[in-house]
Design an enzyme around this catalytic site. Sequence first.
Site, PDB file in Angstrom:
ATOM      1  N   ASP A  24      35.234  28.649  71.550  1.00 40.21           N
ATOM      2  CA  ASP A  24      34.678  27.346  71.184  1.00 40.21           C
ATOM      3  C   ASP A  24      33.365  27.168  71.925  1.00 40.21           C
ATOM      4  O   ASP A  24      33.346  27.070  73.153  1.00 40.21           O
ATOM      5  CB  ASP A  24      35.656  26.218  71.538  1.00 40.21           C
TER       6      ASP A  24
ATOM      7  N   GLU B 137      33.491  29.692  65.542  1.00 35.23           N
ATOM      8  CA  GLU B 137      33.405  28.660  64.514  1.00 35.23           C
ATOM      9  C   GLU B 137      32.044  28.713  63.842  1.00 35.23           C
ATOM     10  O   GLU B 137      31.053  29.153  64.422  1.00 35.23           O
ATOM     11  CB  GLU B 137      33.632  27.277  65.123  1.00 35.23           C
TER      12      GLU B 137
ATOM     13  N   ASP C  23      38.573  21.662  74.605  1.00 31.06           N
ATOM     14  CA  ASP C  23      37.855  22.881  74.232  1.00 31.06           C
ATOM     15  C   ASP C  23      38.784  24.081  74.130  1.00 31.06           C
ATOM     16  O   ASP C  23      38.644  24.915  73.227  1.00 31.06           O
ATOM     17  CB  ASP C  23      36.736  23.165  75.241  1.00 31.06           C
TER      18      ASP C  23
END
Length: 362
Positions: free
Chosen positions: A183, A267, A350
């Site tokens: 992340d 991501e 996170d």
Amino acid sequence: MIVHQAYKYRIYPNADQQQLIRRMFGCCRFVFNHFLAKWNSTYSETGKGLSYHSCATALPALKTEYEWLKEVDSIALQSSVRHVADSFGRFFGKQTDAPRFKSRKHPVQSYTTRSTNGNIAMEGSKLKLPKLGWMRFAHSRKLEGRILSATVRQQASGKFFVSLVAEVEKLPLPTIELHIGMDLGLTEYAVCSNGERIANPRVYRKHEEKLARANRRMARRTPGGANHKKAKRQVARIHEHIANTRHDFLHKLTTKLIRENQTISIEHLSVVNMIRNPKLSKSIADASWGEFVRQLTYKASWYGRTLRVADRFEPTSHHCHVCGTVHPEVKNLSIREWTCSTCGTAHDRDENAAHNIKSAAI
């Protein structure tokens, strides 16, 4: 796997070599602009452009008309013609905007030449380039493979560099059974699903005050004067140091991730849209997520690793990775830790997102 890899070195040409390099910059720029103008006029008159072959066959006549073009590397001039054709190819392929004329006032100047009959060679701390001969260079890393081309560049800071493109064979790394989710963020550059946290170097922020002082000093100088040029060069050196530090961090991080993991999940970030936020734009640009993904992509391809990307609309932050319950209230960015009301698991925002990215990436 055979790839084309660039090796960048700093070169130290003497006064005569520097003068010749600048002359080649000007000649290559002249040839590029000449054929770009010819291409534009032909297209406006006939609705069709030119081909690389038609431009290349017209180059000898141009050199006859302008005798000073014969004093520089002929292969570099041919490369300028190729760059005109390639730039129009990218334009018609809707990859870039229309080609623009090159300016001698641009802070970065360069030219490209190809390797033929051993005209580009390395021997210890000496480098041989066409027309320039042997010169001292910083042999900072070993070059592997066969040299294909060389691009000589002068940065805005006044330093000279050469990028040697070589044909290199890349062998895949040994297979390991490790899969990691990441992340990306600003408080910490990355939080991994294995609990590892990577600090954000914030390179630009650390040099922001120094850069501001240098810009103010440059603004006080008279444009075009010697002191203004010195101040402008100092600003460029600070920017160059920031860029070098950032790239060093990203290369070390991506290489470490590729070596230690078989599969890496990240991501999908729309950096173009995110950078429009006036409060975070400077920090997002400083993080350079786009360059991070670019390096991960080609290194994974080189060394037989797998890079997976989670959908940008996947609710990775407010989705419990243990039981799958969605908590809309966690959309609030101020909530950094929360407890799932269904399974009672305590989450770090996170780290939970990293686990969800690991499972959602395809």
